[in-house]
Scaffold this active site. Structure first.
Site, PDB file in Angstrom:
ATOM      1  N   CYS A 131      22.261   9.963   1.367  1.00 10.56           N
ATOM      2  CA  CYS A 131      21.664  11.013   2.098  1.00 10.56           C
ATOM      3  C   CYS A 131      21.275  11.080   3.709  1.00 10.56           C
ATOM      4  CB  CYS A 131      20.219  11.072   1.271  1.00 10.56           C
ATOM      5  SG  CYS A 131      19.246   9.699   1.178  1.00 10.56           S
ATOM      6  N   HIS A 243      14.396  14.070   5.193  1.00 11.19           N
ATOM      7  CA  HIS A 243      14.531  12.961   5.961  1.00 11.19           C
ATOM      8  C   HIS A 243      14.664  13.457   7.306  1.00 11.19           C
ATOM      9  CE1 HIS A 243      15.180  10.580   2.599  1.00 11.19           C
ATOM     10  NE2 HIS A 243      16.488  10.202   2.572  1.00 11.19           N
TER      11      HIS A 243
END
Ligand code: A2P
Length: 341
Positions: A131, A243
């Site tokens: 990710c 994130h």
């Protein structure tokens, strides 16, 4: 005629997002099958606004009846079932790290290296990157094309959902426990995650880096350019979804803010939100549920010859996982997979 699609790990954080993304983007599916472990057989998961799917046991699934399978049930499940599915004629898009560095498996972020999908046929497996890597390479690609990136230094601020639903549950339960003075229980993370930050994601390697940091380096080089140097420092933070990354790059050609903004603004999947004012930047809470990779806080790095610094934020369950997997599937059916009429 549409495709027969399966989602493996359909009860997990990413699996649920894969189902939502397939429905939202109207993926041309005649059938969508939700697969998980035998523990979940018979459970219901949402599909689209009103639909539900009944979860079936992965171990009993016949992959010769499936055209495309999106896997997100961890490396062990992928290692066991993805090759079998591939041999049965199903194309696997795998979100685990099991096959990412396999030379016979393309590692793809469609905005960056869609053409690599063409090599899927050796194993019938296409890998989805980590990710943190996925959002980073989308940000780096236009800068690399225009200025030639030599080196990247990146510090990550990674949310609990990177550790799946159990990671989100642990953050929630610990946060509650702090308030009601219960003992802190810890299983997914190596230290308390509520009201804390942890500079340790995945296992330690001999050179002192963690596997997460190593993945960012090798995956970026495989997707973007093997000559790019990259060092990462990865940190888990008490955020549920999204994130963030502080990115420092050095380029071969001179780089300035205006030209960097111009190439990034034009690039698909990137959104610049960068005003030098209160709230003139994006934080993880705002990117949750969104598809874009957001760029903020851009400025020239005056301490190196050609340097630029920026802040990069994205929903790790979407661009970092489910959305990227569905985009790979879209590329596959648009340009590669031949569906029998
Ligand atoms: P299950 O709910 O049946 O355990 P997350 O990353 O959010 O924890 O999700 C992991 C996903 O992988 C879940 O859907 C989980 O299903 C699935 N999974 C885990 N182990 C297996 C297995 N051995 N076979 C099939 N699915 C599995």
């Amino acid at each position: 005629m549409g495709y027969r699609v399966a989602v493996v790990g359909a009860t997990g954080a990413v699996g649920r997002e894969m189902l939502a993304t397939l429905a939202e983007r109207n993926f041309p599916a005649d059938e969508v099958v939700a697969l998980a472990s035998g523990r979940s057989t018979g459970a219901e998961v949402s599909f689209g606004e009103k639909g539900t799917l009944t979860v079936r046991d992965l171990a009993k699934h016949d992959f010769s009846t499936t055209d495309i399978a999106l896997f997100s049930a961890g490396g062990d499940v992928s290692r066991e079932y993805a090759p079998k599915a591939g041999q049965a004629g199903c194309v696997v898009i795998d979100n685990s790290s099991a096959f990412r560095m396999d030379p016979d498996v393309p590692l793809v972020v469609p905005e960056v290296n869609a053409a690599a999908v063409a090599r899927y046929g050796k194993k019938n497996i296409i890998a989805n990157p980590n990710c943190s890597t996925a959002q980073l390479v989308v940000a780096l690609k236009p800068l690399h094309d225009a200025f030639g990136i030599k080196r990247v230094v990146v510090s990550t601020y990674q949310s609990a959902s990177g550790a799946g639903k159990p990671g989100m549950d642990e953050l929630f339960n610990q946060t509650r426990a702090v308030f009601v003075n219960d003992p802190i229980e810890r299983e997914q993370f190596t230290k308390q995650i509520a009201f804390n930050v942890i500079p340790h994601i995945d296992e330690f390697m001999d050179d002192g880096f963690t596997k997460e940091e190593w993945k960012m380096r090798v995956e970026t080089r495989k997707i973007l350019d093997p000559d790019i140097e990259l060092v990462a420092h990865c940190v888990r933070v008490p955020v549920f979804i999204g994130h963030a990354e502080a990115v420092f790059i050095e380029t071969k050609k001179p780089i300035d803010e205006q030209s960097a903004r111009a190439v990034m603004s034009d690039f698909p999947g990137l959104l610049m939100v960068d005003h030098r004012a209160d709230e003139g930047y994006v934080t993880p809470v705002e990117c949750a549920g969104e598809d874009a990779v957001y760029i903020s806080r851009m400025r020239v790095d005056p301490t190196v010859k050609n340097g630029l610094i920026f802040w990069c934020v994205s929903d790790n369950l979407r661009k970092g996982a489910a959305l990227n997997a569905v985009q790979i599937a879209e590329e596959l059916i648009a340009n590669h997979l031949k569906k029998a009429a």
